[in-house]
Write an enzyme that holds these catalytic residues in place. Structure first.
Site, PDB file in Angstrom:
ATOM      1  N   LYS A   1      -5.499   9.981  -0.833  1.00  0.00           N
ATOM      2  CA  LYS A   1      -4.034  10.142  -0.769  1.00  0.00           C
ATOM      3  C   LYS A   1      -3.391   8.757  -0.693  1.00  0.00           C
ATOM      4  O   LYS A   1      -2.350   8.502  -1.309  1.00  0.00           O
ATOM      5  CB  LYS A   1      -3.662  11.000   0.435  1.00  0.00           C
ATOM      6  CG  LYS A   1      -2.191  11.384   0.518  1.00  0.00           C
ATOM      7  CD  LYS A   1      -1.325  10.377   1.234  1.00  0.00           C
ATOM      8  CE  LYS A   1       0.117  10.856   1.311  1.00  0.00           C
ATOM      9  NZ  LYS A   1       1.029   9.842   1.867  1.00  0.00           N
TER      10      LYS A   1
ATOM     11  N   HIS B   1       3.953   1.154  10.217  1.00  0.00           N
ATOM     12  CA  HIS B   1       4.599   2.320   9.637  1.00  0.00           C
ATOM     13  C   HIS B   1       5.900   2.634  10.372  1.00  0.00           C
ATOM     14  O   HIS B   1       6.934   2.874   9.759  1.00  0.00           O
ATOM     15  CB  HIS B   1       3.636   3.501   9.713  1.00  0.00           C
ATOM     16  CG  HIS B   1       4.105   4.699   8.987  1.00  0.00           C
ATOM     17  ND1 HIS B   1       4.046   4.780   7.615  1.00  0.00           N
ATOM     18  CD2 HIS B   1       4.668   5.842   9.415  1.00  0.00           C
ATOM     19  CE1 HIS B   1       4.546   5.945   7.247  1.00  0.00           C
ATOM     20  NE2 HIS B   1       4.942   6.606   8.308  1.00  0.00           N
TER      21      HIS B   1
ATOM     22  N   ASP C   1       3.689  12.093 -15.949  1.00  0.00           N
ATOM     23  CA  ASP C   1       3.520  13.367 -15.250  1.00  0.00           C
ATOM     24  C   ASP C   1       2.582  13.183 -14.052  1.00  0.00           C
ATOM     25  O   ASP C   1       1.356  13.182 -14.204  1.00  0.00           O
ATOM     26  CB  ASP C   1       2.944  14.376 -16.265  1.00  0.00           C
ATOM     27  CG  ASP C   1       2.742  15.749 -15.682  1.00  0.00           C
ATOM     28  OD1 ASP C   1       2.761  15.894 -14.450  1.00  0.00           O
ATOM     29  OD2 ASP C   1       2.550  16.687 -16.474  1.00  0.00           O
TER      30      ASP C   1
ATOM     31  N   GLU D   1       8.162   6.951   0.544  1.00  0.00           N
ATOM     32  CA  GLU D   1       7.400   6.609   1.763  1.00  0.00           C
ATOM     33  C   GLU D   1       7.660   5.166   2.166  1.00  0.00           C
ATOM     34  O   GLU D   1       7.399   4.227   1.400  1.00  0.00           O
ATOM     35  CB  GLU D   1       5.907   6.873   1.561  1.00  0.00           C
ATOM     36  CG  GLU D   1       5.170   6.742   2.880  1.00  0.00           C
ATOM     37  CD  GLU D   1       3.761   7.307   2.858  1.00  0.00           C
ATOM     38  OE1 GLU D   1       3.504   8.291   2.139  1.00  0.00           O
ATOM     39  OE2 GLU D   1       2.915   6.745   3.571  1.00  0.00           O
TER      40      GLU D   1
HETATM   41  C1  MEV Z   1      -0.362   7.383   4.378  1.00  0.00           C
HETATM   42  O1  MEV Z   1       0.588   7.770   3.405  1.00  0.00           O
HETATM   43  C2  MEV Z   1      -1.632   6.945   3.688  1.00  0.00           C
HETATM   44  C3  MEV Z   1      -2.792   6.632   4.607  1.00  0.00           C
HETATM   45  O2  MEV Z   1      -3.040   7.735   5.478  1.00  0.00           O
HETATM   46  C4  MEV Z   1      -3.974   6.369   3.720  1.00  0.00           C
HETATM   47  C5  MEV Z   1      -5.286   6.220   4.460  1.00  0.00           C
HETATM   48  O3  MEV Z   1      -5.447   6.780   5.540  1.00  0.00           O
HETATM   49  O4  MEV Z   1      -6.162   5.528   3.894  1.00  0.00           O
HETATM   50  C6  MEV Z   1      -2.497   5.440   5.503  1.00  0.00           C
END
Ligand code: MEV
Length: 442
Positions: free
Chosen positions: A284, A397, A300, A89
């Site tokens: 996430k 991003h 793992d 990413e």
């Molecule tokens: C993207 O990989 C992760 C985010 O969506 C985490 C979040 O929203 O806190 C930017």
């Protein structure tokens, strides 16, 4: 979609690598030269390295690369560390590095391992008298410990072993369902093989002893073991990490005041605490950091993912795992997560890059690695939430993603250079990159 007529193949695993590729090309890829070239392009020139990778798993055709990078400037319990990360990413390592640098001048990350107990269960069915089962278990418990003394010898020398075995009545959930809930200390190894070997031995011993137990009738003697396996839910293998600083030292590169930033940040954290749709994405984001270090160190990541998301539901609903407060003008941000990691055994010492990653981390113990991984998670979450409550994520991003878009459009090094310069001042979108590429190509 073209779908060829395919007949099942037997003995596939016995074919050599070239034969497997050949079969694949003929069967699913219409003999594509390109697919063959790509698969072979990723073979390692060093035959020993290639063979090592092939032997990690079955039916290997090629290797699948991920970028292996480094996020420097992490001050962790007073030590300055560079954290290796394996991730595809675009913005993850940049975000981690930014958060590291920010907290490095504000006291750094304070982290503490709270406990390191792992667990596993022997699940069995017994439809007889409960009191008899309790008496049987009392007598058989020392026999179970004895039965694994060979398996646990080395682990005991390292200060680990079996910590406890409990009989748990689960008959309210499933008729006749009981389990042996067993706890373990596995020191620097993740311990999956050790735990599973112990559990399988417990299961065999349980059956053998039940068959001999005088008080059991014929039916009760046939106590049926369903399965024996470790659990990836490890709520007693916890690490806590926190950062703090005066509100007046929070970000000053945004358009909002320190106080407003702190307020918005706290509200964002509260939303993740109460709102599952947001909580999952919030977590996430922290897993972006956790997984990247777990992967780089040969651990793992599926086990870690499963365990952490389960922990996010420990109170009966899914919640965000990080917390924040402001008290007496001090902003504090922290989390507590379960991490069952190893720094010996498994891929950690076998995968050459995992070995290098552990060397970069100064050969940590499993406890130290728990600390480092937790830090990477908190840093990543801080960076994500900070961006979300200020500029939004797309700006940064898409800038990081620019190179992926340029590569997908086969930009030359000169075109890349020109457009990277251009997009310093312009918004990156797929179409704007295409337009600009076309402009300079014409
Ligand atoms: C993207 O990989 C992760 C985010 O969506 C985490 C979040 O929203 O806190 C930017």
């Amino acid at each position: 979609m073209y779908y060829p007529m395919i007949t099942p193949i037997s003995g596939f695993s016995k074919l050599n690598k070239e034969e497997k590729i050949d079969w694949l090309l003929k069967t699913y890829l219409q003999g594509s030269n390109i697919a063959e070239k790509v698969l072979k392009q990723y073979w390692n020139e060093n035959e020993a390295v290639q063979q090592l990778h092939e032997e990690f798993t079955e039916n290997t055709l090629s290797n699948f690369y991920l970028p292996f990078g480094i996020a420097p400037n992490f001050l962790i319990n007073g030590k300055l560390m560079a954290i290796p990360m394996a991730t595809e990413e675009s913005s993850v390592i940049a975000a981690a590095s930014k958060a590291a640098k920010f907290w490095q001048t504000r006291g750094g990350f304070k982290v503490e391992v709270l406990n390191t107990t792992k667990n596993g269960q022997v699940h069995f069915i017994y439809n007889g008298d409960r009191e008899k089962l309790n008496r049987f278990f009392k007598g058989v418990k020392p026999v179970l410990f004895d039965a694994v003394s060979g398996v646990t010898r080395n682990m005991r020398k390292r200060g680990g072993g079996v910590l406890g075995i409990e009989l748990v009545d689960k008959t309210k959930l499933i008729s006749g369902y009981f389990q042996l809930h067993c706890t373990f200390e596995t020191k620097d190894s993740m311990g999956a093989n050790f735990i599973n070997s112990c559990l399988e031995k417990f299961a065999d011993t349980l059956k053998e002893e039940a068959a001999k137990f005088q008080e059991f009738n014929v039916e009760e003697k046939r106590l049926e073991v369903i399965m024996s396996i470790l659990s990836n839910y490890v709520p007693e293998c916890l690490v806590k990490v926190e950062v703090s600083c005066p509100v007046s030292e929070l970000y000053d590169d945004t358009h909002i005041s320190h106080g407003t930033f702190a307020e918005k940040f706290l509200t964002a954290i509260k939303i993740a605490e109460v709102e599952p749709y947001r909580a999952v994405t919030h977590n996430k984001g922290l897993m972006n950091g956790v997984d990247a270090v777990v992967l780089a160190t040969g651990n793992d990541f599926r086990a870690i993912e499963a365990g952490i998301h389960a922990y996010a539901c420990k109170d009966g609903f899914y919640t965000g795992l990080t917390h924040a407060s402001v008290e007496n003008d001090i902003f504090k941000f922290w989390m507590e997560i379960p991490l069952a990691l190893g720094t010996v055994g498994g891929l950690t010492n076998l995968h050459p890059l995992a070995k290098v990653a552990l060397e970069i981390l100064q050969k940590p113990s499993a406890r130290e690695l728990m600390e480092i991984v937790a830090v990477a998670g908190l840093a990543q979450n801080f960076a994500a939430v900070k961006t979300l409550v200020t500029n939004g994520i797309q700006q940064g991003h898409m800038k990081m993603h620019l190179m992926n878009i340029l590569n997908s459009q086969n930009a030359t090094p000169r075109e890349k250079e020109e457009l990277i310069h251009y997009f310093k001042k312009h918004t990156v979108t797929h179409s704007s990159v295409s337009e600009q590429l076309e402009r300079i190509r014409n």
